[in-house]
Design a protein around this motif. Sequence first.
Motif, PDB file in Angstrom:
ATOM      1  N   LEU A   1       0.820  -1.218   0.000  1.00 39.48           N
ATOM      2  CA  LEU A   1       0.000   0.000   0.000  1.00 39.48           C
ATOM      3  C   LEU A   1       0.852   1.265   0.000  1.00 39.48           C
ATOM      4  CD1 LEU A   1      -2.837  -0.920   2.537  1.00 39.48           C
ATOM      5  CD2 LEU A   1      -3.012  -0.750   0.046  1.00 39.48           C
ATOM      6  N   GLU A   2       2.170   1.114  -0.058  1.00 42.32           N
ATOM      7  CA  GLU A   2       3.041   2.286  -0.070  1.00 42.32           C
ATOM      8  C   GLU A   2       2.744   3.154  -1.292  1.00 42.32           C
ATOM      9  OE1 GLU A   2       5.272   3.444   2.117  1.00 42.32           O
ATOM     10  OE2 GLU A   2       4.636   1.863   3.491  1.00 42.32           O
TER      11      GLU A   2
ATOM     12  N   ASN B   1       3.823   2.374  -5.061  1.00 40.56           N
ATOM     13  CA  ASN B   1       3.232   1.325  -5.891  1.00 40.56           C
ATOM     14  C   ASN B   1       2.121   1.899  -6.754  1.00 40.56           C
ATOM     15  OD1 ASN B   1       4.717  -1.052  -4.988  1.00 40.56           O
ATOM     16  ND2 ASN B   1       3.703  -0.740  -3.019  1.00 40.56           N
TER      17      ASN B   1
ATOM     18  N   PRO C   1      -1.501   2.390  -8.705  1.00 46.22           N
ATOM     19  CA  PRO C   1      -2.872   2.339  -8.184  1.00 46.22           C
ATOM     20  C   PRO C   1      -3.519   0.961  -8.288  1.00 46.22           C
ATOM     21  CG  PRO C   1      -2.559   4.338  -9.462  1.00 46.22           C
ATOM     22  CD  PRO C   1      -1.326   3.511  -9.653  1.00 46.22           C
TER      23      PRO C   1
ATOM     24  N   GLN D   1      -2.347  -1.093  -5.404  1.00 45.20           N
ATOM     25  CA  GLN D   1      -2.955  -0.607  -4.167  1.00 45.20           C
ATOM     26  C   GLN D   1      -4.410  -1.073  -4.049  1.00 45.20           C
ATOM     27  OE1 GLN D   1      -2.257   3.556  -4.785  1.00 45.20           O
ATOM     28  NE2 GLN D   1      -0.259   3.543  -3.765  1.00 45.20           N
ATOM     29  N   SER D   2      -5.153  -0.993  -5.150  1.00 47.21           N
ATOM     30  CA  SER D   2      -6.552  -1.424  -5.127  1.00 47.21           C
ATOM     31  C   SER D   2      -6.674  -2.919  -4.867  1.00 47.21           C
ATOM     32  CB  SER D   2      -7.226  -1.065  -6.460  1.00 47.21           C
ATOM     33  OG  SER D   2      -7.296   0.332  -6.647  1.00 47.21           O
TER      34      SER D   2
ATOM     35  N   THR E   1      -4.515  -4.789  -3.375  1.00 47.10           N
ATOM     36  CA  THR E   1      -4.062  -5.063  -2.010  1.00 47.10           C
ATOM     37  C   THR E   1      -5.169  -4.783  -1.004  1.00 47.10           C
ATOM     38  OG1 THR E   1      -1.782  -4.509  -2.609  1.00 47.10           O
ATOM     39  CG2 THR E   1      -2.336  -4.499  -0.271  1.00 47.10           C
TER      40      THR E   1
ATOM     41  N   THR F   1      -1.279   3.697   7.897  1.00 50.08           N
ATOM     42  CA  THR F   1      -0.921   3.470   6.492  1.00 50.08           C
ATOM     43  C   THR F   1      -2.088   3.790   5.577  1.00 50.08           C
ATOM     44  OG1 THR F   1       0.653   1.728   7.103  1.00 50.08           O
ATOM     45  CG2 THR F   1      -0.146   1.748   4.829  1.00 50.08           C
TER      46      THR F   1
ATOM     47  N   LEU G   1      -2.415   7.186   3.092  1.00 47.04           N
ATOM     48  CA  LEU G   1      -2.588   7.028   1.645  1.00 47.04           C
ATOM     49  C   LEU G   1      -3.818   7.790   1.178  1.00 47.04           C
ATOM     50  CD1 LEU G   1      -1.557   5.628  -0.937  1.00 47.04           C
ATOM     51  CD2 LEU G   1      -3.012   3.674  -0.353  1.00 47.04           C
TER      52      LEU G   1
ATOM     53  N   THR H   1      -2.692  10.283  -4.487  1.00 46.78           N
ATOM     54  CA  THR H   1      -3.450   9.027  -4.538  1.00 46.78           C
ATOM     55  C   THR H   1      -4.604   9.160  -5.523  1.00 46.78           C
ATOM     56  OG1 THR H   1      -2.894   8.558  -2.238  1.00 46.78           O
ATOM     57  CG2 THR H   1      -4.745   7.353  -3.175  1.00 46.78           C
TER      58      THR H   1
ATOM     59  N   VAL I   1      -8.358   4.618  -6.061  1.00 48.23           N
ATOM     60  CA  VAL I   1      -7.808   4.065  -4.822  1.00 48.23           C
ATOM     61  C   VAL I   1      -8.488   4.706  -3.613  1.00 48.23           C
ATOM     62  CG1 VAL I   1      -5.725   3.847  -3.415  1.00 48.23           C
ATOM     63  CG2 VAL I   1      -5.608   3.462  -5.879  1.00 48.23           C
TER      64      VAL I   1
END
Length: 294
Positions: free
Chosen positions: A144-145, A148, A150, A153-154, A156, A182, A186, A192, A196
């Motif tokens: 989720l950092e 990375n 989008p 992230q989605s 994850t 975290t 984000l 972002t 996301v």
Amino acid sequence: METLLAHSFDYLSSYDQAKIRKGLRQVEGLLAQICLSRSKLSNADKRRSMQPTGSVPPPQKSLADLNEDPAFREFFKLQEGFQWNVAMRLISSLEHLLGRGSNGANDLLIISTLDLLQGVLLLHPPSRSLFAREIYMNLLLDLLEPGNCPAIQSSTLLTLVTALLDNPTNTRTFEELDGLLTVTSLFKLRATSREVKLKLVEFLYFYLMPETPSIPIANASAPNTAVLGLQRSPSKIAGAFSRSVNAAGDFSRDTGADTKTTEYKQAILGRYLNNVEDLVEDLKETAPFGGKVY
């Protein structure tokens, strides 16, 4: 089934991207065979499937149907042992892929691995207990950092929901590792993506839901079991899917030592995010997950 899993695990442990992709496809093919049934097509559907204009996809099985399916029972039984646990292998692949940095091909492999991990955790709920361990929960938080893409992230966030589902112990690990920091950090970042941020809001709705007790696991000291000592006879498979939001009774009270209410989690989330009360009120009004929040 053991042979197919052995071949796919060999590919997943490779450093060659083509072999990793092949291993992921083999696992996907196995899960598809378990989740789809060609035998339940009606005669009319079978006739239409033979027409040159197209084919009729096989219908998806319900979890109740899966419980009686021999292939699924065999798969579930194999997942109880360390040697054949698919979730463990996919997590190991994620660790290797994450260490290779960000590029288009590698990102696609990470997304595919996350998608398969979601499916495995739904098919074999006891494997979710792997994420009670900090090392594995940290892996999801690393994905989720902000660096990375989008899409990662989605994916994850969806995997994180699956890992926390009906498992308060995992949620406590998530909280202890500053998972809320975290997620909210984000969300607050201007960079972002909108997609996301929508997923993050959905995750926060899910997080705020009152909890049901974890699925009980058998003797954790039993030898030759999956990482957390998971072992269950096929006759008990149905119990892994028996929990639902509506079956937990009055959510306004803690249902066990490790379960928390919406009010408790609202207070924790309020440390990182303003206007959490608005989220809770919206959750009460819309009940997006079919449950009740008191």
